[in-house]
Design a protein around this motif. Sequence first.
Motif, mmCIF file in Angstrom:
data_model
loop_
_atom_site.group_PDB
_atom_site.id
_atom_site.type_symbol
_atom_site.label_atom_id
_atom_site.label_comp_id
_atom_site.label_asym_id
_atom_site.label_seq_id
_atom_site.Cartn_x
_atom_site.Cartn_y
_atom_site.Cartn_z
ATOM 1 N N ASN A 8 0.832 -1.204 0.000
ATOM 2 C CA ASN A 8 0.000 0.000 0.000
ATOM 3 C C ASN A 8 0.865 1.251 0.000
ATOM 4 O O ASN A 8 0.453 2.309 0.458
ATOM 5 C CB ASN A 8 -0.969 -0.011 1.187
ATOM 6 N N GLN A 14 -0.089 -3.466 4.121
ATOM 7 C CA GLN A 14 -1.448 -3.625 4.641
ATOM 8 C C GLN A 14 -1.704 -5.092 4.941
ATOM 9 O O GLN A 14 -1.594 -5.951 4.068
ATOM 10 C CB GLN A 14 -2.454 -3.140 3.591
ATOM 11 N N LYS A 27 -9.001 -6.981 3.508
ATOM 12 C CA LYS A 27 -8.307 -6.081 4.425
ATOM 13 C C LYS A 27 -9.023 -6.078 5.769
ATOM 14 O O LYS A 27 -10.239 -6.246 5.835
ATOM 15 C CB LYS A 27 -8.251 -4.669 3.848
ATOM 16 N N GLN A 71 1.427 -8.031 -5.867
ATOM 17 C CA GLN A 71 1.278 -6.981 -4.862
ATOM 18 C C GLN A 71 1.657 -7.462 -3.461
ATOM 19 O O GLN A 71 1.604 -6.697 -2.502
ATOM 20 C CB GLN A 71 -0.164 -6.468 -4.857
#
Length: 328
Positions: A8, A14, A27, A71
């Motif tokens: 993030n 995150q 999340k 990611q």
Amino acid sequence: MKLATINNQTRDGQLVVVNRQGTQAVKVPQVAETLQQALDNWEQAAPQLNTIYQHLNEGGVNDAFDLDMNQIMAPLPRGLQFLDGSAYLAHVERVRKARGAEMPPSFKEDPLMYQAVSDGFLAANQDIEVVSEDYGIDFEAEAAVITSDVPMHVSPEEAGQYIQLICILNDVSLRNLIPAELGKGFGFLQSKPRTALSPFFVTPDELGQAWQDHKIHLPMRTWYNGEWFGEPNCGVDMQFNFAELIAHAAKTRPLAAGCIIGSGTIANHDMAKGSTCLAEKRVLEVIEHGEASTPFMRFGDTVKIQITNDEGEDIFGTIEQKVVKYGQ
């Protein structure tokens, strides 16, 4: 449950809860923004995270999203402490035998351990950047546990209760720098760059019956440049289990939540199982032929590391890395 950290654009990323298949995530800022925050408050955070995990697996989380492995950061992008042991004496014995040295009897009673780099961990698919091939670049497939707060002088019988998460890792070593550093009598520094962590940290229950006696009873599978390299079983020939390693580390000091305790290079006495690092293959060549013929890693070489269960499920996610020249 299964946890990960996504990028993030902050240093610590995150925290997300991941489904059992490793394909979806959610999340959880209402519980913790980062994994370290969750570990700092584990007694309260863990039940909440586990409830979310159960709902995610049942398809009952509306804001779940498809997980993009590109990611994924290291679950702990930077950690408070990483203490790496050497619990597999088959590896220690072979390394010492190759240089004509006996293994001291004390090694069977007193674990080897050193303080490794923890201020930055590589993601599982992040390149291994090295200045020079002359450093003797090597991979080391290991397992590790992550603790909650551990009191000083905890006994091995009590230490297991502080194991909260488990992972695998690639403990990158620069073998040609090690002899001079150890010769100074002050341990590793330049010869131990950053380590790569598996995409996911999992709670011990995710391993089912494969988690017994504070050991992982599954093979650690490694491929080098796309070819099978080894699959020794993590639960076989482990002289010191993770509870004993934690007790050793905490003998004179408490361990803060988020401490990572590594197993050292996985190795079995059964040499048919192969190896999990180039150094071991080289020492076996020295023992058998008088010299090593396998070179260390070169720029462009790749390594793949994973543990799958009996159903073929990739428990921790796969570590896949390439060696590249730093700055290019």
